[in-house]
Motif scaffolding. Structure first.
Motif, short mmCIF file in Angstrom:
data_model
loop_
_atom_site.label_atom_id
_atom_site.label_comp_id
_atom_site.label_asym_id
_atom_site.label_seq_id
_atom_site.Cartn_x
_atom_site.Cartn_y
_atom_site.Cartn_z
N LEU A 60 0.82 -1.20 0.00
CA LEU A 60 0.00 0.00 0.00
C LEU A 60 0.86 1.26 0.00
CD1 LEU A 60 -2.95 1.07 0.27
CD2 LEU A 60 -2.56 1.10 2.74
N MET A 61 0.46 2.25 -0.78
CA MET A 61 1.11 3.56 -0.77
C MET A 61 0.22 4.51 0.03
SD MET A 61 2.51 4.05 -4.68
CE MET A 61 0.87 3.92 -5.40
N VAL A 66 3.71 10.24 -4.79
CA VAL A 66 4.11 8.96 -5.36
C VAL A 66 5.28 9.24 -6.31
CG1 VAL A 66 1.80 7.93 -5.20
CG2 VAL A 66 2.46 9.15 -7.29
N TRP A 67 6.03 8.21 -6.65
CA TRP A 67 7.22 8.37 -7.49
C TRP A 67 7.16 7.45 -8.68
CZ3 TRP A 67 6.93 9.54 -2.50
CH2 TRP A 67 7.60 10.70 -2.06
N ARG A 68 7.93 7.82 -9.69
CA ARG A 68 8.14 6.94 -10.84
C ARG A 68 9.48 7.29 -11.46
NH1 ARG A 68 6.07 9.52 -16.04
NH2 ARG A 68 6.35 7.48 -16.99
N VAL A 69 10.00 6.39 -12.27
CA VAL A 69 11.25 6.63 -12.99
C VAL A 69 10.87 7.04 -14.41
CG1 VAL A 69 13.47 5.66 -13.71
CG2 VAL A 69 12.37 4.83 -11.62
N VAL A 70 11.45 8.14 -14.88
CA VAL A 70 11.15 8.63 -16.23
C VAL A 70 12.39 8.55 -17.10
CG1 VAL A 70 9.34 10.17 -15.36
CG2 VAL A 70 11.64 11.07 -15.73
N PRO A 98 2.89 4.08 -10.50
CA PRO A 98 3.70 4.73 -9.46
C PRO A 98 4.19 3.75 -8.40
CG PRO A 98 1.40 5.01 -8.97
CD PRO A 98 1.46 4.26 -10.27
N GLY A 99 5.03 4.28 -7.51
CA GLY A 99 5.52 3.47 -6.41
C GLY A 99 6.03 4.33 -5.27
N HIS A 100 6.51 3.64 -4.23
CA HIS A 100 7.15 4.31 -3.11
C HIS A 100 8.46 4.95 -3.56
CE1 HIS A 100 4.98 0.90 -1.02
NE2 HIS A 100 4.51 1.95 -0.39
N ARG A 101 8.88 5.96 -2.86
CA ARG A 101 10.14 6.63 -3.17
C ARG A 101 11.30 5.64 -3.13
NH1 ARG A 101 14.32 9.89 -0.70
NH2 ARG A 101 14.72 11.77 -1.97
N SER A 102 11.40 4.86 -2.04
CA SER A 102 12.51 3.92 -1.91
C SER A 102 12.48 2.86 -3.01
CB SER A 102 12.49 3.25 -0.53
OG SER A 102 11.29 2.53 -0.33
N CYS A 103 11.28 2.39 -3.37
CA CYS A 103 11.16 1.36 -4.40
C CYS A 103 11.60 1.88 -5.77
CB CYS A 103 9.74 0.83 -4.46
SG CYS A 103 9.26 -0.13 -3.01
N VAL A 149 11.25 10.78 -10.14
CA VAL A 149 10.44 11.97 -9.97
C VAL A 149 9.30 11.70 -8.99
CG1 VAL A 149 9.09 13.76 -11.16
CG2 VAL A 149 10.94 12.59 -12.36
N GLY A 150 9.13 12.62 -8.04
CA GLY A 150 8.01 12.56 -7.12
C GLY A 150 6.88 13.44 -7.63
N PHE A 151 5.67 12.94 -7.56
CA PHE A 151 4.49 13.69 -7.98
C PHE A 151 3.52 13.78 -6.81
CE2 PHE A 151 6.25 11.85 -11.80
CZ PHE A 151 6.14 12.87 -12.74
N ASP A 152 2.79 14.89 -6.76
CA ASP A 152 1.83 15.11 -5.68
C ASP A 152 0.76 14.03 -5.67
OD1 ASP A 152 0.85 16.74 -3.49
OD2 ASP A 152 -0.82 17.22 -4.83
N ASP A 153 0.36 13.55 -6.83
CA ASP A 153 -0.66 12.50 -6.91
C ASP A 153 -0.69 11.95 -8.33
OD1 ASP A 153 -2.63 10.78 -6.02
OD2 ASP A 153 -4.04 12.34 -5.45
N TYR A 154 -1.59 11.01 -8.57
CA TYR A 154 -1.75 10.44 -9.89
C TYR A 154 -3.21 10.15 -10.16
CZ TYR A 154 -2.28 5.78 -7.78
OH TYR A 154 -2.72 4.69 -7.06
N GLU A 155 -3.53 10.02 -11.43
CA GLU A 155 -4.85 9.59 -11.89
C GLU A 155 -4.65 8.29 -12.66
OE1 GLU A 155 -6.61 14.05 -12.87
OE2 GLU A 155 -5.69 12.88 -14.49
N TYR A 156 -5.69 7.49 -12.74
CA TYR A 156 -5.57 6.26 -13.53
C TYR A 156 -6.91 5.92 -14.18
CZ TYR A 156 -7.90 3.88 -9.66
OH TYR A 156 -8.80 3.50 -8.70
N ALA A 157 -6.82 5.14 -15.23
CA ALA A 157 -8.00 4.61 -15.91
C ALA A 157 -7.73 3.15 -16.21
CB ALA A 157 -8.28 5.37 -17.20
N VAL A 158 -8.66 2.28 -15.85
CA VAL A 158 -8.55 0.86 -16.16
C VAL A 158 -9.51 0.60 -17.32
CG1 VAL A 158 -8.84 -1.49 -15.30
CG2 VAL A 158 -7.99 0.30 -13.77
N THR A 159 -8.95 0.30 -18.48
CA THR A 159 -9.76 0.01 -19.66
C THR A 159 -9.85 -1.50 -19.83
OG1 THR A 159 -7.99 -0.09 -21.30
CG2 THR A 159 -8.81 2.12 -20.69
N GLU A 160 -10.46 -1.94 -20.91
CA GLU A 160 -10.59 -3.39 -21.14
C GLU A 160 -9.25 -4.05 -21.45
OE1 GLU A 160 -13.55 -4.48 -23.96
OE2 GLU A 160 -15.10 -3.28 -23.00
N THR A 161 -8.29 -3.27 -21.92
CA THR A 161 -7.03 -3.88 -22.37
C THR A 161 -5.79 -3.42 -21.63
OG1 THR A 161 -6.83 -2.16 -24.07
CG2 THR A 161 -7.90 -4.24 -24.72
N ARG A 162 -5.88 -2.31 -20.89
CA ARG A 162 -4.68 -1.82 -20.20
C ARG A 162 -5.04 -0.85 -19.09
NH1 ARG A 162 -2.93 1.83 -25.23
NH2 ARG A 162 -5.07 2.24 -25.73
#
Length: 199
Positions: A60-61, A66-70, A98-103, A149-162
């Motif tokens: 759980l985050m 949240v963070w990600r590698v770009v 996204p993920g934890h900063r350490s991860c 990169v750390g971001f304040d938050d994220y949005e997501y969409a779960v479609t039928e294929t991805r």
């Protein structure tokens, strides 16, 4: 730096390993008992998005950044926005969760493709009509400067294929030519996490 020398977050240490000892990220598909590191499993990615779970360790985050590698292009765009004093927001969706900063610091150092500018992809990702995976072809070099990169938050969409993600408001930018540059930051983050758990 050899992956076994990189300090490992506790959650990553609980992940299954491949035959070489590499921990397998939470979103990685398996085929015939082997992890397919260059690919993303739709169901696993959807579970992480819906449950606000880290795409690397699967835990759980907490609410908050949240963070990600770009890669090189997004890293350059973020650096340019920061230098100009402008906010950065990429409205183009990505399939990378996204993920934890350490991860993410850990992943940036251990994943050969993320860690080095001369690294090349070993596998081509499944193609998509909208070009989201156009750069993810066998032999493609990462090139340029990457970043955690750390971001304040994220949005997501779960479609039928991805599963698609968009990231909002940069709160931290840690560029690298070689991700080994993050070693001191990773050690400090793991020490902070240890202190927080001891409270």
């Amino acid at each position: 730096m050899r992956f076994e020398l990189v300090p490992m977050p506790d959650g990553v240490g609980e992940r299954p390993r491949d035959g070489r000892g590499y921990p397998v990220p939470a979103i990685t598909p398996w085929q015939d008992g082997q992890p397919q590191f260059a690919l993303t499993d739709y169901g696993r990615s959807a579970d992480c998005a819906l449950g606000r779970r880290c795409s690397v360790c699967g835990a759980l985050m907490a609410r908050g950044p949240v963070w990600r590698v770009v890669g090189a292009a997004e890293s350059a765009a973020i650096a340019e926005a920061i230098a100009a004093g402008r906010p950065y927001r990429n409205l183009a969706p990505t399939m990378e969760g996204p993920g934890h900063r350490s991860c993410m610091l850990y992943a940036s150092m251990v994943c050969p493709y993320l860690a080095r500018t001369n690294a090349r992809r070993k596998v081509t990702a499944e193609s998509t009509a909208d070009g989201l995976t156009a750069a993810a072809v066998r032999g493609a070099a990462r090139g340029g400067t990457g970043a955690v990169v750390g971001f304040d938050d994220y949005e997501y969409a779960v479609t039928e294929t991805r599963v698609l993600f968009r990231f909002l408001d940069v709160v931290e930018f840690l560029p690298h030519e070689s991700a080994d540059e993050h070693l001191a930051e990773l050690r400090a983050e793991l020490a902070r996490a240890g202190r927080d758990q001891g409270r």
